[in-house]
Design a protein around this motif. Structure first.
Motif, PDB file in Angstrom:
ATOM      1  N   LEU A  44      -6.085  24.819  -4.362  1.00 50.94           N
ATOM      2  CA  LEU A  44      -7.220  24.149  -5.003  1.00 50.94           C
ATOM      3  C   LEU A  44      -7.314  22.699  -4.536  1.00 50.94           C
ATOM      4  N   MET A 100     -10.466  20.914  -2.407  1.00 53.73           N
ATOM      5  CA  MET A 100     -11.073  19.610  -2.655  1.00 53.73           C
ATOM      6  C   MET A 100     -11.121  18.777  -1.373  1.00 53.73           C
ATOM      7  N   THR A 135     -14.030  19.866   0.584  1.00 57.56           N
ATOM      8  CA  THR A 135     -15.316  19.374   0.073  1.00 57.56           C
ATOM      9  C   THR A 135     -15.563  17.930   0.495  1.00 57.56           C
ATOM     10  N   SER A 138      -7.376  27.564   1.728  1.00 58.94           N
ATOM     11  CA  SER A 138      -8.639  26.949   1.318  1.00 58.94           C
ATOM     12  C   SER A 138      -9.797  27.390   2.209  1.00 58.94           C
ATOM     13  N   SER A 171     -18.951  28.803   1.202  1.00 57.07           N
ATOM     14  CA  SER A 171     -19.519  27.477   0.952  1.00 57.07           C
ATOM     15  C   SER A 171     -20.865  27.235   1.647  1.00 57.07           C
ATOM     16  N   SER A 178     -17.410  17.813  -5.328  1.00 57.76           N
ATOM     17  CA  SER A 178     -16.193  17.178  -4.838  1.00 57.76           C
ATOM     18  C   SER A 178     -15.457  16.461  -5.962  1.00 57.76           C
ATOM     19  N   PHE A 197     -13.932  19.077  -8.382  1.00 57.59           N
ATOM     20  CA  PHE A 197     -12.714  19.687  -7.841  1.00 57.59           C
ATOM     21  C   PHE A 197     -11.544  18.713  -7.929  1.00 57.59           C
ATOM     22  N   ALA A 237      -8.219  19.558 -10.055  1.00 58.81           N
ATOM     23  CA  ALA A 237      -6.954  19.628  -9.334  1.00 58.81           C
ATOM     24  C   ALA A 237      -5.941  18.651  -9.919  1.00 58.81           C
TER      25      ALA A 237
END
Length: 497
Positions: A34, A38, A41, A157, A164, A184, A187, A191
């Motif tokens: 995760l 991020m 992103t 990821s 996406s 973003s 996330f 996280a």
């Protein structure tokens, strides 16, 4: 000074290091994945809304908007890596996520391009998230098993990358470009909470202090040189602004190397880098740079119709999804395979396989892949295998050659190489295309000669990377990663020689 590759040590009893998959390990890996989603992103997602950003801020500085976070990541990495070794990897990772989330909010609310770039600089701290997740894995898992888990978290990821493009296309149509930075920041916040609640804190720490002046000088020097590479094409390589960045960056690097790298606890002990680690870093900077430049080229090819008669172009139904969705599977597969193979023969061999795949894909792309979608998809998949293998093997090599108490510092060096290679090769590729532009239907476009020259440059970099790869394989020959049960102090001392 201590050699950064002084061997594999452990400060924890062997019983607490995981040697196989359990529910706890799966949970830890999911949270670390995760974190890396991020990171994606921050690095990749804004590329989907570059035209909208250009309109919103009335600028054509696509490259600067795109690369500012990666540039900032190269600046952040040495400071955060050293801080993680001293103050704990979990603590620094949480702070990194919070800074990156704040950067996303700044980008979301930015009224001007200068404020937006500031937000991207803050978001650049997220780049450190990748190498900190790897360092945390090394604290939690036995050496061999850690290589497998590293492959999973660094490439897992990529699953997000499959969906996406489609999700962001729908979301940006409905809510505009700001939705990218909302996601973003969200996330980053999620996280940070999960890392704080679930990931255990590390017992492997290095007593000492962070040389903030040295970290800022080194980071500023890297940023100055990379900014010159970034802006030189746009403003002129000999313009006052470009030369100011270059001179300032080189001066800062010289000051750091001559003066600040000699302090008792430098942010990076560059003189303690072993030949094996130095060769590995050289392979990573060249290989990842060549791959990233090809990824940038695919975006151009997807936008051009082959019927235009330019000699290149692969636009068509499903082209975007095929070129950017399927390769995400390749990144994941390449990373997992590199970790699994590395446990058996060491990380140097999958690193070599990645370079070989990249060179082969470049050759195929050069000869037959610029105007045929199926061939281009195959090449893109091969490049994605290269990417997964190089990143995973680069981090695994650093893990093998550095003791646990310096995992953050050495892993940060791998991330700096990834950033330098990505930025440098992307802008070299842009310069090659710019030098071969032609006028088509009243607009300047890249020529077929420029496209093929671009691919040739990337292919040559892969071929050149094969040279240090060869010597790395020779240097690492016979050095197999021990299981934690096999490690003795004598073995550890021998492994670092």
């Amino acid at each position: 000074m201590h050699d950064m590759s002084s061997g594999i040590t452990t400060d924890e009893p062997t019983a607490v290091l995981h040697t196989g998959w359990t529910r706890r390990v799966v949970g830890h890996a999911a949270i670390l994945i995760l974190v890396n989603v991020m990171v994606d992103t921050v690095i990749a997602s804004p590329t989907f809304v570059l035209p909208e950003l250009s309109d919103a801020f009335d600028t054509h500085q696509f490259a600067w908007i795109d690369s500012s976070a990666m540039l900032a990541g190269a600046t952040w990495a040495p400071l955060l890596g050293k801080s993680a070794d001293i103050h704990g990897k979990r603590t620094v990772l949480i702070l990194t996520l919070l800074v990156a989330g704040t950067g996303g909010i700044v980008c979301l609310l930015a009224p001007h391009i200068s404020v937006f770039v500031l937000g991207r600089v803050l978001q650049g701290a997220a780049v450190a998230g990748l190498f900190l997740t790897v360092a945390i894995v090394r604290d939690l898992c036995a050496p061999k098993f850690a290589m497998v888990v590293t492959g999973v978290i660094t490439s897992g990821s990529a699953v997000f990358g499959i969906v996406s493009p489609f999700v962001l296309e729908v979301a940006t149509d409905a809510f505009g470009w700001r939705v990218v930075f909302v996601l973003s920041a969200a996330f980053a916040g999620m996280a940070a909470v999960f890392v704080r609640c679930v990931i255990p804190d590390s017992r492997n720490r290095t007593p000492g202090r962070v040389d903030v002046a040295g970290a800022l000088t080194l980071g500023g020097g890297l940023a100055g040189v990379l900014a010159y590479i970034s802006l030189g094409q746009e403003f002129g390589w000999l313009s006052g602004a470009s030369l100011a960045f270059l001179i300032g960056g080189v001066a800062a690097l010289l000051v750091w190397y001559v003066v600040l790298s000699r302090v008792p606890e430098p942010v990076i002990d560059i003189r303690g880098i072993s030949s094996a680690l130095g060769l590995g870093l050289l392979v990573v900077v060249m290989g990842t740079g060549a791959y990233r430049s090809m990824l940038q080229l695919f975006g151009l090819l997807v936008d051009v119709d082959p019927d235009d008669g330019l000699g290149y172009g692969i636009a068509g139904p499903g082209a975007l999804g095929l070129m950017f969705g399927i390769p995400s599977v390749g990144i994941m597969l390449g990373g997992v395979l590199a970790g699994w193979i590395g446990t058996r023969v060491g990380p140097a061999w999958p690193l070599a396989a990645g370079i070989t795949l990249g060179a082969t894909a470049s050759l195929v792309m050069f000869t037959a892949g610029t105007d045929t979608l199926p061939v281009a998809v195959v090449c893109s998949f091969m490049f994605s295998l290269t990417a997964g293998s190089l990143v995973t093997s680069g981090f695994n090599l650093a893990s093998v050659l550095a003791p646990p108490e310096r995992q953050g510092t050495v892993s940060s060096m791998v991330m700096v190489m990834v950033a330098i290679g990505s930025v440098t090769m992307s802008f070299i590729g842009s310069a090659v295309l710019g030098a071969h532009e032609i006028v088509f239907e009243g607009e300047k476009v890249s020529s077929s000669a420029g496209i093929h020259a671009y691919i040739a440059v990337a292919g040559c970099v892969f071929v050149l990377a094969a040279v240090p790869t060869f010597f790395l394989v020779r240097t690492m020959r016979g050095r197999v990663v021990p299981d934690v049960s096999e490690v003795t102090h004598k073995d550890l001392e021998h492994a670092g020689r």
